[in-house]
Design an enzyme around this catalytic site. Sequence first.
Site, PDB file in Angstrom:
ATOM      1  N   ASP A   1     110.207  41.811   2.407  1.00  0.00           N
ATOM      2  CA  ASP A   1     111.167  42.157   3.348  1.00  0.00           C
ATOM      3  C   ASP A   1     111.509  43.615   3.395  1.00  0.00           C
ATOM      4  O   ASP A   1     113.043  43.980   3.687  1.00  0.00           O
ATOM      5  CB  ASP A   1     112.346  41.417   3.078  1.00  0.00           C
ATOM      6  CG  ASP A   1     112.216  40.005   3.300  1.00  0.00           C
ATOM      7  OD1 ASP A   1     111.042  39.594   3.650  1.00  0.00           O
ATOM      8  OD2 ASP A   1     113.159  39.269   2.958  1.00  0.00           O
TER       9      ASP A   1
ATOM     10  N   ASP B   1     111.842  38.705   7.024  1.00  0.00           N
ATOM     11  CA  ASP B   1     112.852  37.770   7.505  1.00  0.00           C
ATOM     12  C   ASP B   1     112.282  37.604   9.075  1.00  0.00           C
ATOM     13  O   ASP B   1     112.277  38.712   9.698  1.00  0.00           O
ATOM     14  CB  ASP B   1     114.099  38.016   7.140  1.00  0.00           C
ATOM     15  CG  ASP B   1     114.753  37.591   6.299  1.00  0.00           C
ATOM     16  OD1 ASP B   1     114.112  36.694   5.470  1.00  0.00           O
ATOM     17  OD2 ASP B   1     115.968  37.795   5.958  1.00  0.00           O
TER      18      ASP B   1
ATOM     19  N   HIS C   1     114.346  35.593  11.820  1.00  0.00           N
ATOM     20  CA  HIS C   1     115.521  34.606  12.044  1.00  0.00           C
ATOM     21  C   HIS C   1     115.517  34.604  13.454  1.00  0.00           C
ATOM     22  O   HIS C   1     114.934  35.358  14.345  1.00  0.00           O
ATOM     23  CB  HIS C   1     116.664  35.091  11.470  1.00  0.00           C
ATOM     24  CG  HIS C   1     116.905  35.096  10.261  1.00  0.00           C
ATOM     25  ND1 HIS C   1     116.581  34.293   9.314  1.00  0.00           N
ATOM     26  CD2 HIS C   1     117.149  36.130   9.205  1.00  0.00           C
ATOM     27  CE1 HIS C   1     116.639  34.570   7.996  1.00  0.00           C
ATOM     28  NE2 HIS C   1     117.218  35.747   7.912  1.00  0.00           N
TER      29      HIS C   1
ATOM     30  N   LYS D   1     109.186  34.211   7.421  1.00  0.00           N
ATOM     31  CA  LYS D   1     110.010  33.133   6.816  1.00  0.00           C
ATOM     32  C   LYS D   1     111.505  33.201   7.265  1.00  0.00           C
ATOM     33  O   LYS D   1     111.847  34.232   8.083  1.00  0.00           O
ATOM     34  CB  LYS D   1     110.248  33.468   5.158  1.00  0.00           C
ATOM     35  CG  LYS D   1     110.939  34.863   4.748  1.00  0.00           C
ATOM     36  CD  LYS D   1     111.174  34.963   3.349  1.00  0.00           C
ATOM     37  CE  LYS D   1     111.550  36.320   2.995  1.00  0.00           C
ATOM     38  NZ  LYS D   1     112.950  36.175   3.124  1.00  0.00           N
TER      39      LYS D   1
ATOM     40  N   CYS E   1     116.139  38.429  -2.239  1.00  0.00           N
ATOM     41  CA  CYS E   1     114.776  37.866  -1.696  1.00  0.00           C
ATOM     42  C   CYS E   1     113.889  38.308  -3.057  1.00  0.00           C
ATOM     43  O   CYS E   1     112.816  37.575  -3.213  1.00  0.00           O
ATOM     44  CB  CYS E   1     114.431  38.357  -0.657  1.00  0.00           C
ATOM     45  SG  CYS E   1     115.590  37.841   0.842  1.00  0.00           S
TER      46      CYS E   1
END
Length: 206
Positions: A10, A52, A54, A106, A146
């Site tokens: 990340d 990430d 989202h 993810k 993370c």
Amino acid sequence: MTTRLLIIVDVQNDFCEGGALGVDGGGAVAERIAEFVREHGGDYDRILVSQDWHRGDTDNGGHFAVPPAAPDFVDTWPVHCVADTEGAALHPAIAAVEDRGEVVHKGHGVPSYSVLEGIVIGTGESVQALVPGCEIDVVGLAYDFCVRATALGSREAGASVRVLREMTAAVHPSGVAELEEELAAAGVEVVRTADRRDPAAGSREG
């Protein structure tokens, strides 16, 4: 033969200085990782580069704090790393070496800390299925979230795991000593790059 993985966690614009959840030292971490990949990327069988990713139309399972509630920076967070936005993009230093690795997404619609919850873009592989029995070095952001979850999850899955310490930075630096006790108790090594054994030289100690 044991598979050796480098997992870059990340290192995205939103997690570096100036981003929605910028970590102090994030930009420097990105530069160190990029240099490390250029110099040592060939030591690894695969390099996984996570993001990430989202959704922007939901709170992602309670991961985003919804006004008027304020984020607690433990379980709830400001909006960050929304898919296909500049904030979700890799830091430019990492983007420059992205072709040396494989991107993992993810957290699309759900809270997600460990890279093991992600999918390798292009192949559709589950990272969870890749890590058992591997030797894994973990770097990236943030150390206490993370990176922690990825290291502990990989160890639980049966991998030999190290965190390369100066290639990560924490959201809560005051908690790093306790974090490193937790990692050590789980069998995760925390090492400086200068002390890192060359994976090509043979099996690790511990």
